[in-house]
Structures are given as structure tokens and as C-alpha cells.
Scaffold this active site. Structure first.
Site, PDB file in Angstrom:
ATOM      1  N   GLU A  84       7.819  -1.139 -10.547  1.00  0.00           N
ATOM      2  CA  GLU A  84       7.359   0.078  -9.663  1.00  0.00           C
ATOM      3  C   GLU A  84       5.964   0.606 -10.013  1.00  0.00           C
ATOM      4  O   GLU A  84       5.279   0.944  -9.072  1.00  0.00           O
ATOM      5  CB  GLU A  84       8.527   1.038 -10.116  1.00  0.00           C
ATOM      6  CG  GLU A  84       8.430   2.234  -9.170  1.00  0.00           C
ATOM      7  CD  GLU A  84       8.393   2.366  -7.608  1.00  0.00           C
ATOM      8  OE1 GLU A  84       9.575   1.637  -7.456  1.00  0.00           O
ATOM      9  OE2 GLU A  84       7.664   2.526  -6.925  1.00  0.00           O
ATOM     10  N   GLU A 126     -10.036   0.412 -13.266  1.00  0.00           N
ATOM     11  CA  GLU A 126      -9.457  -0.970 -14.014  1.00  0.00           C
ATOM     12  C   GLU A 126     -10.591  -1.174 -14.925  1.00  0.00           C
ATOM     13  O   GLU A 126     -11.767  -0.800 -15.197  1.00  0.00           O
ATOM     14  CB  GLU A 126      -9.688  -1.898 -12.986  1.00  0.00           C
ATOM     15  CG  GLU A 126      -8.806  -1.959 -11.762  1.00  0.00           C
ATOM     16  CD  GLU A 126      -7.057  -1.798 -12.226  1.00  0.00           C
ATOM     17  OE1 GLU A 126      -6.758  -2.908 -12.920  1.00  0.00           O
ATOM     18  OE2 GLU A 126      -6.456  -0.810 -12.279  1.00  0.00           O
ATOM     19  N   VAL A 176       2.356  -0.204  -8.030  1.00  0.00           N
ATOM     20  CA  VAL A 176       1.904   0.274  -6.557  1.00  0.00           C
ATOM     21  C   VAL A 176       2.168   1.557  -6.846  1.00  0.00           C
ATOM     22  O   VAL A 176       3.079   2.163  -6.932  1.00  0.00           O
ATOM     23  CB  VAL A 176       2.268  -0.325  -5.539  1.00  0.00           C
ATOM     24  CG1 VAL A 176       1.816   0.271  -4.085  1.00  0.00           C
ATOM     25  CG2 VAL A 176       2.508  -1.930  -5.241  1.00  0.00           C
ATOM     26  N   LYS A 197      -2.233  -4.327  -4.181  1.00  0.00           N
ATOM     27  CA  LYS A 197      -1.288  -3.265  -3.746  1.00  0.00           C
ATOM     28  C   LYS A 197      -0.860  -3.609  -2.209  1.00  0.00           C
ATOM     29  O   LYS A 197       0.667  -3.624  -2.083  1.00  0.00           O
ATOM     30  CB  LYS A 197      -1.522  -2.159  -4.183  1.00  0.00           C
ATOM     31  CG  LYS A 197      -1.975  -1.718  -5.617  1.00  0.00           C
ATOM     32  CD  LYS A 197      -2.615  -0.610  -5.693  1.00  0.00           C
ATOM     33  CE  LYS A 197      -2.801  -0.310  -7.285  1.00  0.00           C
ATOM     34  NZ  LYS A 197      -3.794   0.853  -7.519  1.00  0.00           N
TER      35      LYS A 197
HETATM   36  N1  HSE Z   1      -7.255   1.502 -11.094  1.00  0.00           N
HETATM   37  C1  HSE Z   1      -6.429   1.708 -10.462  1.00  0.00           C
HETATM   38  C2  HSE Z   1      -6.512   2.951  -9.393  1.00  0.00           C
HETATM   39  C3  HSE Z   1      -5.276   1.959 -11.426  1.00  0.00           C
HETATM   40  O1  HSE Z   1      -7.617   3.443  -9.493  1.00  0.00           O
HETATM   41  O2  HSE Z   1      -5.795   3.144  -8.698  1.00  0.00           O
HETATM   42  C4  HSE Z   1      -3.903   2.371 -10.735  1.00  0.00           C
HETATM   43  O3  HSE Z   1      -3.285   1.178 -10.266  1.00  0.00           O
END
Ligand code: HSE
Length: 380
Positions: free
Chosen positions: A124, A185, A127, A200
Site C-alpha cells: 500500500e 528519493e 503509491v 506509481k
Molecule cells: N520521493 C517520493 C515522493 C517519496 O516525493 O513522492 C514517496 O513515494
């Protein structure tokens, strides 16, 4: 006791340990049993962590311990994470993951492996961070044929765009702040170039349309080309610039999908999704449009989704959650450029938004000979 091991003690992994502690009574009640965090696996040392006694470096300890029932994979990436996930599933342990890269690329295979071994693979948190979205798609909206999903799927880029729009921040300052808050990230180019949003939208499409959509088949453009001028022109015309991922199920059962910056009318609910928040619209043939909104990144929101999956895995220790999708093939995709829309085009001479829906080919012809500085779809 239901034994838990966390793999990867980064932002999300440490958030999972914190939520398990913070809400332990409530979580045990939800799972109808006691839960015990037995190990945290990480190659790094954390001598000052309150969890230092649980930290180990050798995954095989987890693999061979019959008292570990669920493995939480918050390592990220594919290599080691894929190897450990396979080994945990083969050892008869359920796996809960926040790893969108792994799920988007190998979810189909890992779900099949979970099925083969009579355990669950739940993700879960992969996404929308803390937003419940995958479970609603597979359960609450199960009576619908889902025709389209689109939305703001990356918190970091939305944070950057919001800071540029509201505070006039520079791109670099806004990115630095997103990194400091733990949203980005490990390699933030995955956020900025739309790769994270692409993973996603693939997972959302896999679950909604039932076939594996390989991220390589999805045209992906990030926010590098969005300038302060674009932001200002969009605002003058009543729009905000947002990075959207979109997947459409066509009448012939092909799928059109892409990630790209869009001009979103200010009166659209997605225009009000600011900062690290995500907003996802699901269009079903019975329910119409449903929108999901909430924190799309960050330590505790993401941990909230991971821990909910741990509770679900504990409740379903002897049964399987029926999540799966079939293998896909490139010919299931239709070129997303064929999806009609209005476009925002900025050249060195003029900026305007077309009056009528137009295909990209028509726009290209109309602007032949002019240098196009920016070209974004308009969300209608
Ligand atoms: N780097 C991702 C974002 C983290 O900024 O949405 C969450 O998936």
C-alpha cells in the site's frame, strides 16, 4: 506473537519502528494479537539508536528464524531488495513493501511467488505515501470497471512546484528543502524527471486494468522544463502547473499512459493539492470520479501505510489477500500523444491556450518554424 523484521533503517524503516512503538496497543488490537519487532537489518551502524539491540547485518538470520512472520522491505531499489523479498517469500514469510521501483518492475512475479508459497505480498505504501489508494481500488471500487486514473503522485515535485508558485522559491532551494524533510528519493532525479511518478502510475494501472504495465512503456517527462515564466503565465490565465501521472483504458482495451506537467485550472480540486500532498482521481463506470488526498511522502505518513499492511498480513496469516495482475506486453499500449487535449504552448513570440481540444500533431503543425519553449497539456 507475530514476529516482524524490518529491512532498511532509513526514513521509512525507522518510521515503521516508531509507529509500531507509538501505537502498539491499538495495532495489537487491530491485528488481534501481539506484534513483536524482532530484527532490523541494515549494513550501516546506528550506535545511538534506541533500536541498536535489534540491528543486525545478516539477512539470513531473518530468513531462518521461524518466529519472523512478516518482513518489511524498506530498502528501496531492485537488486538487494528483490533478492531479499524472493528469499523471504520462499521462506514462507509475508512481505510488506514501500518499494515502488520493485513493485512496478517485478510486482507480477513477486505476487505469483507469494501465491505459490501461501503468503502475502502487500505494498500500500508504494503509491501515495500514507493515502489509502491500492486497497480502495482492489476492494471498495471492485464493482467498477476503472476507465482512468490520474493525479499528483510525487510529493517532492509537488513541493517544489508549490514553493515556486507560492513563495517564488528557486528550484534548487525548494529541492534542498524537500530533501531535508525526507521526501525525496535517494537519487532525487527519480522525482524530478518523473520516474517515481511513472512507477506509481504503473502500479495503479496494474491493479486497475489487471495487466502489468512496464514503466519503460510509459512516456515520462518531469519538471525540469517548467520555468518561473511558465508558472507566472499559467497563474495569469487561471491555472497552476502540476506534474500528473495518467493512465486511460481505451475502448479497444489498450492503455494510454504518461507522466507530464499539466496546466490545472485553479478551480479543479487537484490545483489545491499543495506541498508534499498527493491527489489521485479514479474514474469508475459505476461510481464516477473519486478523489483520494493526503500526505504522499514523509516518514510517518508512509509508515502509517506500511504498518496497516503489517496488521493486514497478521490478520491474514492463514489466508491470502487476492491481489494479482497478469503479464503485459508492449502492444497493449496506445501512444499517449493520441489522447486529445488542449495545450499550453510558449514560444519566443507568444503564449496561448488553444480554444478547442487539439492533438499534439495539430499543435506541432501550427507551430512549425517557431521555437517552442514550453509545451504542456491542459487538464480539462
Ligand atoms: N520521493 C517520493 C515522493 C517519496 O516525493 O513522492 C514517496 O513515494
Amino acid at each position: 506473537m507475530y514476529g516482524i523484521a524490518i529491512l532498511g533503517f532509513g526514513v521509512v524503516g525507522s518510521g515503521v519502528a516508531e509507529v509500531l512503538d507509538k501505537n502498539s496497543d491499538r495495532i495489537a488490537r487491530g491485528a488481534s494479537r501481539g506484534l513483536e519487532l524482532k530484527y532490523i537489518v541494515d549494513v550501516r551502524d546506528f550506535p545511538d539508536s534506541p533500536y541498536r539491540n535489534l540491528l543486525i547485518k545478516d539477512f539470513s538470520v531473518v530468513e531462518n528464524d521461524p518466529d519472523v512472520h512478516v518482513v518489511v522491505e524498506t530498502i528501496g531499489g531492485v537488486g538487494v531488495a528483490q533478492d531479499f523479498t524472493r528469499r523471504a517469500l520462499k521462506a514462507g514469510k509475508s512481505v510488506v513493501s514501500s518499494n515502488k521501483e520493485l513493485v512496478a518492475q517485478h510486482g507480477c512475479e513477486l505476487l505469483a511467488l507469494a501465491k505459490e508459497n501461501g503468503v502475502n505480498y502487500l505494498f500500500e505504501a508504494s503509491v501515495g505515501g500514507g493515502i489509502p489508494i491500492l486497497r480502495p481500488i482492489t476492494q471498495c471500487l471492485a464493482a467498477n470497471k476503472i476507465n482512468e486514473i490520474y493525479g499528483i503522485l510525487n510529493g517532492t515535485t509537488n513541493y517544489i512546484l508549490t514553493s515556486m508558485i507560492k513563495d517564488g522559491a528557486s528550484f534548487d532551494d525548494a529541492l534542498r528543502q524537500a530533501q531535508a524533510n525526507g521526501y525525496a528519493e535517494a537519487d532525487p532525479t527519480s522525482d524530478i524527471d518523473g520516474i517515481d511518478a511513472c512507477r506509481k502510475i504503473c502500479i495503479l494501472a496494474d491493479l486497475s486494468f489487471g495487466r502489468h504495465m512496464n514503466p519503460e512503456w510509459v512516456k515520462t517527462v518531469g519538471i525540469r522544463a517548467v520555468t518561473a515564466d511558465d508558472v507566472a503565465y499559467a497563474a495569469q490565465s487561471g491555472y497552476k502547473i502540476k506534474l500528473l501521472g495518467r493512465a486511460v483504458s481505451n475502448d479497444d482495451d489498450t492503455v494510454s499512459a504518461y507522466v507530464a506537467p499539466h496546466l490545472v485550472p485553479t478551480e479543479n480540486l487537484l490545483a489545491g493539492v499543495e506541498g508534499v500532498m498527493n491527489g489521485i482521481v479514479v474514474r469508475g463506470n459505476a461510481i464516477g470520479d473519486v478523489m483520494f488526498y493526503g500526505a504522499g511522502a514523509g516518514k510517518l505518513p508512509t509508515a502509517s501505510a506500511v504498518v496497516a499492511d503489517i496488521i493486514d498480513a497478521a490478520k491474514h496469516e492463514h489466508s491470502r489477500k487476492l491481489i494479482s495482475w497478469d503479464e503485459g506486453a508492449p502492444d497493449m499500449m496506445r501512444d499517449s500523444a493520441l489522447l486529445e487535449s488542449r495545450w499550453y504552448v510558449r514560444t519566443e513570440k507568444t503564449q496561448y491556450i488553444t480554444e478547442k481540444p487539439q492533438s499534439k500533431a495539430v499543435i506541432d503543425a501550427a507551430f512549425a518554424g517557431l521555437e517552442v519553449l514550453s509545451l504542456f497539456r491542459v487538464l480539462d
